[in-house]
Design an enzyme around this catalytic site. Structure first.
Site, PDB file in Angstrom:
ATOM      1  N   ARG A 195      56.574  22.413  -6.610  1.00  0.00           N
ATOM      2  CA  ARG A 195      55.841  22.362  -5.341  1.00  0.00           C
ATOM      3  C   ARG A 195      56.694  23.007  -4.253  1.00  0.00           C
ATOM      4  O   ARG A 195      57.899  22.771  -4.189  1.00  0.00           O
ATOM      5  CB  ARG A 195      55.555  20.905  -4.996  1.00  0.00           C
ATOM      6  CG  ARG A 195      54.860  20.753  -3.670  1.00  0.00           C
ATOM      7  CD  ARG A 195      54.377  19.347  -3.466  1.00  0.00           C
ATOM      8  NE  ARG A 195      55.465  18.451  -3.130  1.00  0.00           N
ATOM      9  CZ  ARG A 195      55.305  17.143  -2.970  1.00  0.00           C
ATOM     10  NH1 ARG A 195      54.113  16.603  -3.137  1.00  0.00           N
ATOM     11  NH2 ARG A 195      56.308  16.378  -2.641  1.00  0.00           N
ATOM     12  N   CYS A 228      49.290  13.844  -9.846  1.00  0.00           N
ATOM     13  CA  CYS A 228      50.733  13.599  -9.824  1.00  0.00           C
ATOM     14  C   CYS A 228      51.114  12.512  -8.824  1.00  0.00           C
ATOM     15  O   CYS A 228      52.289  12.293  -8.565  1.00  0.00           O
ATOM     16  CB  CYS A 228      51.483  14.886  -9.515  1.00  0.00           C
ATOM     17  SG  CYS A 228      51.000  15.622  -7.954  1.00  0.00           S
ATOM     18  N   HIS A 258      58.807   8.022   0.647  1.00  0.00           N
ATOM     19  CA  HIS A 258      59.614   8.894  -0.188  1.00  0.00           C
ATOM     20  C   HIS A 258      60.788   8.162  -0.808  1.00  0.00           C
ATOM     21  O   HIS A 258      61.099   8.337  -1.979  1.00  0.00           O
ATOM     22  CB  HIS A 258      60.099  10.060   0.660  1.00  0.00           C
ATOM     23  CG  HIS A 258      60.142  11.303  -0.115  1.00  0.00           C
ATOM     24  ND1 HIS A 258      61.298  11.932  -0.415  1.00  0.00           N
ATOM     25  CD2 HIS A 258      59.151  12.007  -0.703  1.00  0.00           C
ATOM     26  CE1 HIS A 258      61.022  12.990  -1.130  1.00  0.00           C
ATOM     27  NE2 HIS A 258      59.726  13.064  -1.320  1.00  0.00           N
TER      28      HIS A 258
HETATM   29  C1  PEP Z   1      51.015  12.639  -3.306  1.00  0.00           C
HETATM   30  O1  PEP Z   1      50.764  12.692  -2.110  1.00  0.00           O
HETATM   31  O2  PEP Z   1      50.347  11.976  -4.123  1.00  0.00           O
HETATM   32  C2  PEP Z   1      52.167  13.358  -3.861  1.00  0.00           C
HETATM   33  C3  PEP Z   1      52.363  13.450  -5.145  1.00  0.00           C
HETATM   34  O3  PEP Z   1      53.032  13.885  -2.967  1.00  0.00           O
HETATM   35  P1  PEP Z   1      54.134  13.048  -2.160  1.00  0.00           P
HETATM   36  O4  PEP Z   1      54.113  11.639  -2.608  1.00  0.00           O
HETATM   37  O5  PEP Z   1      55.437  13.713  -2.401  1.00  0.00           O
HETATM   38  O6  PEP Z   1      53.649  13.215  -0.758  1.00  0.00           O
HETATM   39 MG    MG Z   2      51.719  14.187  -0.855  1.00  0.00          MG
END
Ligand code: PEP
Ligand code: MG
Length: 767
Positions: free
Chosen positions: A512, A682, A369
């Site tokens: 989300r 995404c 993250h």
């Molecule tokens: C993913 O898992 O590709 C996503 C967009 O969510 P995150 O990276 O926030 O887990």
């Molecule tokens: Mg994810």
């Protein structure tokens, strides 16, 4: 050979003592002495590979002539040592001299020994050296001896690599007073190049991470220490008093031990001595406590071994008192390069972000993250630099090449010059990309695909608007939750969401629902789990806390009044029942809000993230109750390949060009076409120009990415005809190797003058 229990105990002791040695040379000395004793061998020697000279150098020996150490060396493929290195295999002989590869080294006096057991010291698939044991008797070493040495070498290779890395001198060469240049490899997180000075990021009261630093004023440091010690003594006395009724005097004896350790002649005297030698007080506490706790941890007596933790506790208490009065936490000035073991998103965003030229961490991986946030902020980031000696690098000059995942410490002038040139070229390329700010993503043969932005912070929204994003494809609602010290209330959330929705007033905004757990920890709601990627995260958490989920949904619905551009996306869905429960809560909230606000609110379109592979087998069921799908390729890649997205050890296996990932994406698009549901993506894969054109060719309805990638992806799309992209896709789908697939696409980009969208080639380091 000693019995099994002895072996384990012996191994533990050797590893501990080697870990505790202050330098590589001492570590090797300890190693050969202890291994020879544990294996009852007459000789134990370590040869390390000098990469520059391509020779194995005898670095330590118990049994061979001491004068040969540091002097004797063998070419990389010379002798039995060379053979062990070449084959990367154990060699166990009863009569070494009769082997055709035996090479007699008169300086060592080894003619007296017949049996030879050589084991390669491997680190990350590379031979670092060879450990050899020998004895006089003409009898090969036992299988137990082999496995003892193999286990030991595997355990020690990391320590050797680390010791090698932290030494300020090149272990193979004569010491010099100027720090020698070094380079370290990690994983590219957010691309870019930075040249600057290291600022060590260390969480408060963490002894292990306090950086080494010179005292600016020794007397001041001594007085800080004295005040801290007095304060800790008072704390302990108060604790003792408080516990008078609860504990009998025997049980309170520990407080007496603490106070004795804090006596002026005990720990404080040793810490003061370190300060007088030039260290700042916090660093001196770390050194003294580390040295003692290693000593305690090696004690045979279990009671005494456990005292190591008391000592560390005391060290932490002194440290936190020192830090409470810390006036010289190094400032983050312009061109600061933040380095640390791990830096959380919450900690990062509290810092003066404009001054951070780059981030380097020893932990973490490409799609953690923090990296996603750093990427959005355009801060070059390298993670998983496991060997970086963080605590000894405070204020060191660094070059961070976040395209290649490389960090240069104390770089030579020529390398710095070359990187300055590359920085200028990149600034020019960024200027050229500006031309794409106002264009649509339309291929030369007329095919258009919407590019959306991923948001979390307000800066993402501003950059997204500036770069003409066609909407928000993923709003990570957990980010504002991370920046607070408690769960935000409904009205607080409404205001935040309203900002996001109103900046894209006439465009879709996909919000989300709260996706916490795994590496997305809230500072005030930490979820500690052994296997957190498979644990309580995303919708699993929010369905268990309907009060949190409903408050969020209500805030989103209220924020959308009059704008009607809200889409809701459910993360980490595994089963249909989760979608049904979420829809039920959503409908209930919608009715409540309409009633309360006395307005008609357009029901938001609802989508499911395709992140857990179980969804692949339930597309039809889920499609019947939602409006769209969005692929979270970061998590989907991790679960498809069973590769932890945050673990630097397996980072090289985490690859969105893996055929299983590409074929799954292609299959998903086919399914959605059949089911008549739009599908977007995404995950970070959508923001890599190389994979973005493949995703376009597959037929994704939209690509959503970090604002820092929009212009590059748009440039790729504007310059690659859909017909070419489809041909490329047909060519790579049958391929079986991720590296080959990537270079195949890269070759296309190079042939069509799109090299600037690839990572620039690294200059040849001259250090
Ligand atoms: C993913 O898992 O590709 C996503 C967009 O969510 P995150 O990276 O926030 O887990
Ligand atoms: Mg994810």
């Amino acid at each position: 050979m000693p019995a099994m229990a002895m072996q384990l105990e012996g191994l533990r002791k050797i590893v501990q003592e080697v870990d505790a040695a202050p330098s590589l040379h001492e570590a090797l000395e300890v190693m050969v002495r202890l291994v020879a004793a544990a294996m009852e061998a007459e000789v134990c020697s370590v040869y390390l590979l000098d990469e520059r000279e391509q020779r194995f150098i005898l670095m330590a020996s118990k049994g061979l002539n001491a004068t040969a150490v540091g002097e004797v060396s063998l070419a990389k493929s010379e002798g039995l040592v060379g053979l062990v290195g070449q084959r990367e295999e154990i060699i166990n002989l009863d009569d070494a001299s009769s082997h055709p590869r035996f090479r007699y080294l008169p300086e060592t006096g080894e003619e007296r020994y017949n049996a030879f057991l050589g084991v390669p010291i491997m680190y990350r698939r590379k031979v670092m050296g060879v450990m050899v044991v020998q004895h006089h008797e003409r009898r090969a070493f036992s299988e137990a001896a082999e496995s003892f040495l193999v286990t030991l070498c595997a355990q020690l290779s990391g320590a050797i690599a680390h010791a090698h890395a932290i030494g300020t001198i090149d272990v193979f060469r004569k010491p010099s007073s100027t720090p020698s240049p070094k380079s370290f490899n990690g994983i590219p997180g957010a691309g870019g190049i930075a040249i600057g000075r290291a600022v060590v990021f260390y969480p408060p009261a963490d002894l292990d991470l306090v950086p080494d630093r010179q005292a600016e004023n020794i007397n001041e440091e001594l007085s800080h220490l004295q005040q801290a010690v007095i304060a800790v003594r008072n704390d302990i006395r108060e604790l003792d008093e408080k516990m008078q009724d609860a504990l009998v005097s025997d049980e309170r004896a520990l407080f007496g031990v603490y106070l004795r350790m804090l006596d002026d002649n005990a720990l404080p005297a040793e810490i003061s001595a370190e300060i007088r030698n030039g260290s700042w007080a916090q660093g001196a506490v770390r050194h003294v406590i580390e040295a003692h706790s290693v000593h305690f941890a090696q004690m045979e007596d279990e009671y005494l071994r456990e005292r190591a933790s008391d000592l560390r506790d005391l060290g932490r208490r002194i440290l936190s008192r020192l830090q409470a009065n810390d006036t010289h936490h190094r400032e983050i000035n312009e061109q600061s390069i933040l380095i640390g073991e791990e830096i959380t998103t919450a900690a990062l965003v509290e810092l003066p972000l404009d001054n951070i030229a780059a981030i380097v961490t020893t932990e973490g991986a490409v799609n953690s993250h923090m990296v996603i946030v750093a990427r959005a902020l355009g801060i070059p980031t390298v993670v998983g630099v496991t060997e970086l000696p963080v605590t000894s690098l405070d204020d060191a000059e660094l070059i961070v090449d976040a395209h290649q995942g490389r960090v240069y410490v104390h770089p030579v002038r020529r390398l710095r010059q070359r990187y300055r040139e590359i920085q200028r070229e990149e600034q020019q390329a960024a200027k050229d990309l500006k031309a794409y700010e106002t264009r649509d993503a339309t291929t030369p043969d007329g095919y258009s695909i919407p590019l959306y932005v991923n948001t979390g912070l307000m800066i993402d929204v501003i950059r997204g608007v500036q770069r003409n994003a066609q909407g928000v494809g993923l709003y990570r609602s957990e980010i504002p939750f991370m920046l607070r010290d408690r769960f935000p209330g409904e009205e607080e959330q409404r205001l935040i969401y309203r900002q996001q929705l109103s900046h894209f007033a006439d465009k879709p905004v996909v919000m989300r629902t709260l996706d916490i757990g795994a590496d997305k920890d809230l500072p005030y709601f930490s979820i500690k789990e052994d296997n957190s990627a498979l644990g309580w995260r995303g919708i699993r958490f929010t369905l268990d806390h309907p009060e949190i989920f409903s408050a969020q949904i209500r805030a989103m619905l209220k924020a959308s009044i009059g704008l009607n551009n809200l889409h809701i996306l459910l993360p980490m869905v595994t089963s249909l029942s989760e979608v049904e429960e979420a829809l039920y809560l959503l409908e209930r909230s919608l009715a409540e809000v309409q009633e309360e606000e006395q307005v008609k609110i357009l029901a938001p379109r609802v989508g499911v993230m395709v992140e857990v592979p179980s969804i692949l087998m339930q597309m039809e069921d889920i499609a019947s109750c939602v409006d769209f799908f969005s692929v979270g390729s970061n998590d989907l890649t991790q679960y498809l390949l069973a590769v932890d997205r945050n673990n630097p050890r397996v980072a090289s296996l985490y690859n969105h060009f893996h055929p299983a990932v590409l074929r799954t994406m292609n299959w998903l698009v086919g399914q959605c076409k059949r089911l008549g549901k739009p599908i977007s993506i995404c995950g970070e894969m959508a923001g890599d120009p190389l994979s973005a054109v493949l995703l376009m060719a597959m037929g994704f309805n939209a690509l959503s990415m970090s604002s820092s990638n929009i212009l590059k992806v748009r440039k790729a799309i504007c310059n690659i005809p859909m017909a070419d992209a489809q041909k490329l896709l047909d060519e790579i789908l049958p391929m079986d190797n991720p590296a080959v697939i990537r270079s195949w696409v890269e070759r296309y980009f190079s042939k069509h003058q799109l090299q600037d969208l690839l990572r620039p080639a690294s200059p040849k380091p001259s250090n």
